[in-house]
Design a protein around this motif. Structure first.
Motif, short mmCIF file in Angstrom:
data_model
loop_
_atom_site.label_atom_id
_atom_site.label_comp_id
_atom_site.label_asym_id
_atom_site.label_seq_id
_atom_site.Cartn_x
_atom_site.Cartn_y
_atom_site.Cartn_z
N GLY A 265 108.25 15.10 15.62
CA GLY A 265 106.86 15.57 16.07
C GLY A 265 107.10 17.02 16.19
N TRP A 266 108.24 17.78 16.36
CA TRP A 266 107.90 19.47 16.18
C TRP A 266 107.67 19.78 14.61
N VAL A 267 108.21 18.89 13.98
CA VAL A 267 108.10 19.31 12.30
C VAL A 267 106.64 18.91 11.96
N VAL A 268 105.94 17.82 12.42
CA VAL A 268 104.76 17.59 11.98
C VAL A 268 103.71 18.62 12.71
N ASN A 269 104.02 19.09 13.83
CA ASN A 269 102.97 20.06 14.45
C ASN A 269 103.27 21.28 13.64
N GLU A 270 104.58 21.78 13.27
CA GLU A 270 104.60 23.13 12.68
C GLU A 270 103.97 23.16 11.31
N SER A 271 104.06 21.83 10.61
CA SER A 271 103.20 21.65 9.33
C SER A 271 101.80 22.05 9.64
N MET A 272 101.25 21.29 10.69
CA MET A 272 99.81 21.42 11.01
C MET A 272 99.65 22.80 11.51
N ARG A 273 100.72 23.52 11.88
CA ARG A 273 100.46 25.15 12.45
C ARG A 273 100.16 25.81 11.02
N ILE A 274 101.17 25.74 10.11
CA ILE A 274 101.26 26.61 9.05
C ILE A 274 99.96 26.25 7.81
N TYR A 275 99.65 24.90 8.05
CA TYR A 275 98.41 24.46 7.03
C TYR A 275 97.70 23.54 7.85
N PRO A 276 96.88 23.93 8.78
CA PRO A 276 95.95 23.22 9.41
C PRO A 276 94.82 22.28 8.88
N PRO A 277 95.09 21.02 8.74
CA PRO A 277 94.10 20.33 7.86
C PRO A 277 92.68 20.52 7.99
N VAL A 278 92.23 20.76 9.36
CA VAL A 278 90.94 21.34 9.47
C VAL A 278 90.85 22.89 9.88
N TRP A 279 90.55 23.66 8.91
CA TRP A 279 90.88 25.17 9.17
C TRP A 279 89.81 25.83 9.67
N VAL B 197 79.36 30.85 16.19
CA VAL B 197 80.81 31.09 16.57
C VAL B 197 81.81 30.21 15.82
N ALA B 198 82.92 31.05 15.10
CA ALA B 198 83.88 30.31 14.39
C ALA B 198 85.34 30.39 14.91
N VAL B 199 85.74 29.30 15.08
CA VAL B 199 87.15 29.27 15.47
C VAL B 199 87.93 28.61 14.32
N SER B 200 88.95 29.27 13.79
CA SER B 200 89.46 29.00 12.76
C SER B 200 90.94 28.71 13.06
N PRO B 201 91.22 27.30 13.17
CA PRO B 201 92.98 27.22 13.34
C PRO B 201 93.92 27.91 12.62
N TRP B 202 93.23 28.00 11.10
CA TRP B 202 94.08 28.97 10.07
C TRP B 202 94.36 30.23 10.79
N GLY B 203 93.42 30.86 11.14
CA GLY B 203 93.49 32.32 11.77
C GLY B 203 94.34 32.45 12.96
N LEU B 204 94.18 31.36 13.64
CA LEU B 204 94.68 31.41 15.07
C LEU B 204 96.37 31.10 14.78
N HIS B 205 96.62 30.13 14.01
CA HIS B 205 97.87 29.73 13.65
C HIS B 205 98.65 30.68 13.09
N HIS B 206 98.12 31.77 12.47
CA HIS B 206 98.89 32.93 11.75
C HIS B 206 98.49 34.13 12.57
N SER B 207 98.19 34.07 13.58
CA SER B 207 98.01 35.32 14.33
C SER B 207 99.43 36.03 14.99
N THR C 168 96.59 15.00 3.64
CA THR C 168 96.88 16.36 3.42
C THR C 168 98.06 16.89 4.45
N THR C 169 98.01 16.59 5.63
CA THR C 169 99.01 16.91 6.76
C THR C 169 100.48 16.14 5.91
#
Ligand code: HEM
Length: 475
Positions: free
Chosen positions: A338-352, A375-385, A294-295
């Motif tokens: 490495g920055w590109v892969v991180n930024e890709s997982m920020r915008i599209y976190p595989p585990v959301w 209690v839900a932690v959403s990498p999606w919500g967090l990374h798009h905050s 997915t990444t």
């Protein structure tokens, strides 16, 4: 922690009354704000219709901590890094993986992702050495070989011209073969055509099972259950084959499988049963490939959309590697990648989304979290905050440069989760991602050709809805 808000959109006076009588600070605090409670099913249908938009809306409307109701279940989202640290680290003993992991348990059994307590702790401690740095050094070469084999099949098909491929499927196949060879010493290349779809079926079923309020038991012969059983049988047979091949050879290959097989209890006598071994192997098999596939798909979509970034990635890879395959020693020098892969997982976190259930009352963000709340932690919500990221929708790999990362909470970026249950394969995954991208961009022009661009579908991982096609041209 964020300040406590006094208004609650729920009529929870009875609960507050009860709490006040208990007379402690936790029970006097308000529940988090959230959308109005609907009868019986609560907010579940709005949420499931579009989980990602719902998460964004809850965050933007109600703040870092919000409460939704899914039937009788209280569901609290937290988007504050310090509160997330509280749940995943400081007070982690108060939380267990929630009901939504029961879908995965159907197929993974009681492996590392789904087990709890002392059993999980022991298995984690014993598996950890297989993911240590020294082990990764040797695995880099095997990963690069798997990528070379995949590229050779593409080159044979290309015959110098552009071809159209199902990129997401190809990435699933490639990451499956990497997991097979690196962790279990087995080549699954020939079986990927049957295993790939079987993996999709079991993960989809796990997801539907987790989401359903009323769960149909597996023994009921619904078409979905039958499909699931067939796919699970195929995967079980594969895992069984992996285990028995190693038992027969009786060789210590130094890989994860040998380590798992060599595990004994404190007395040195009791080994893992075949059933436990099966669960751990299946867990790593499933956790270790769709996430990376997915990444890769999202990374290549973003690179197609940002040719300037692609040019930089390619220039870096050519400069560091020239013509030779990637090795472990090259990884630190592929810094921009490495920055590109991180930024890709920020915008599209595989585990959301990560979910935990509170074992006892707690306080999160100044609000009361009654026992039993999820209690839900959403990498999606967090990374798009927008509170945590400037222009969160913009693809900007430089966000991860050392200068711009300074001062950012570690808990603002959570593609691999955090705390004791952080992804055991995170370094393995980052290495694999770098090996794949650096290899492909030097040999092919990869252009994601799905039009309009694919949108994310939040299943077990954040997959591209309807897949992703690409045009490949050899360079
Ligand atoms: C880009 C790739 C990957 C991503 C984004 C990812 C993400 C995650 C996340 C977020 C968790 C924590 C779940 C939670 O706390 O509820 C996790 C756990 C886990 N991951 Fe990964 N993962 C990736 C690759 C891998 C790989 C390659 C492996 C193994 C080869 C792996 C094996 C596991 C296991 C076993 C756990 C459970 C750990 C435990 O609870 O002790 N993952 N992963």
């Amino acid at each position: 922690m964020s300040n406590m808000r006094t208004s609650s959109h729920f009529d929870d006076a009875a609960e507050l009354d009860h709490g006040t009588k208990q007379g402690n600070a936790t029970s006097r605090a308000a529940l988090p704000p959230g959308p109005p409670k609907r009868l019986f099913f609560g907010n579940v249908f709005e949420f499931l219709a579009d989980p990602l938009t719902s998460i964004d809306q809850l965050r933007d409307k109600y703040g870092d901590t919000s409460l939704s109701r899914f039937g009788p279940i209280r569901f609290v989202f937290t988007h504050n890094p310090d509160d997330i640290h509280h749940v995943l680290v400081r007070n982690h003993r108060n939380y267990v993986k929630s009901r939504s992991y029961e879908g995965l348990r159907l197929v993974m059994g009681n492996g590392l992702v789904t087990s709890e307590g002392d059993f999980w702790r022991r298995q984690r401690r014993l598996s950890q050495p297989a993911f240590h740095r020294q082990r990764l050094v040797g695995l880099g070469e095997t990963m690069a070989e798997c990528v070379e084999t995949t590229m050779a099949t593409w080159l044979a098909r290309c015959d110098g011209k552009t071809i159209d491929i199902d990129f997401h499927q190809e990435m699933m196949r490639l990451t499956l073969s990497i997991v097979g060879r690196t962790l279990f010493g087995i080549d699954l290349g020939h079986e990927s055509n049957t295993l790939g779809p079987a993996v999709s079926v079991v993960l989809q079923h796990a997801n539907e099972f987790a989401e359903s309020i009323v769960r149909v038991p597996l023994w009921v012969p619904t078409p979905g259950n039958l499909r699931f059983q067939r796919a699970k049988k195929l995967l079980d047979a594969t895992v069984h084959k992996i285990i028995s091949a190693r038992r027969e050879s009786n060789r210590d290959e130094g890989d994860l499988l040998s380590m798992l097989m060599g595990i004994t209890d404190e007395s040195g006598e009791e080994r893992m049963t075949d059933a436990q071994l099966r669960d751990e192997v299946m867990t790593l098999f499933l956790a270790g490939h769709e996430t990376i596939a997915t990444t890769m798909s999202w990374t290549f979509l973003l690179l197609t959309q940002h040719p300037d970034v692609l040019a930089k990635v390619r220039a870096e890879a050519n400069e560091v590697l020239g013509d030779r395959p990637v090795t472990f020693a090259d990884l630190p020098r592929l810094e921009y990648l490495g920055w590109v892969v991180n930024e890709s997982m920020r915008i599209y976190p595989p585990v959301w989304i990560l979910e935990r259930q509170a074992l006892a009352d707690d306080m999160v963000g100044g609000y009361r979290i009654p026992k039993g709340t999820i209690v839900a932690v959403s990498p999606w919500g967090l990374h798009h905050s927008p509170k945590l990221w400037r222009n969160p929708e913009r693809f900007e790999p430089e966000r991860f440069s050392p200068e711009r990362s300074e001062g950012r909470s570690k808990y603002a970026f959570l593609p691999f989760g955090g705390g004791p249950r952080v992804c055991i394969g995170n370094s393995f995954a980052l290495m694999e991602a770098k090996v794949i991208v650096a290899s492909l961009v030097r040999r092919f022009s990869v252009e994601i050709a799905t039009d309009p661009p694919p949108t994310p579908e939040p299943r077990v991982t954040l997959r591209p809805r309807d897949g992703m096609r690409a045009k490949l041209t050899p360079l």
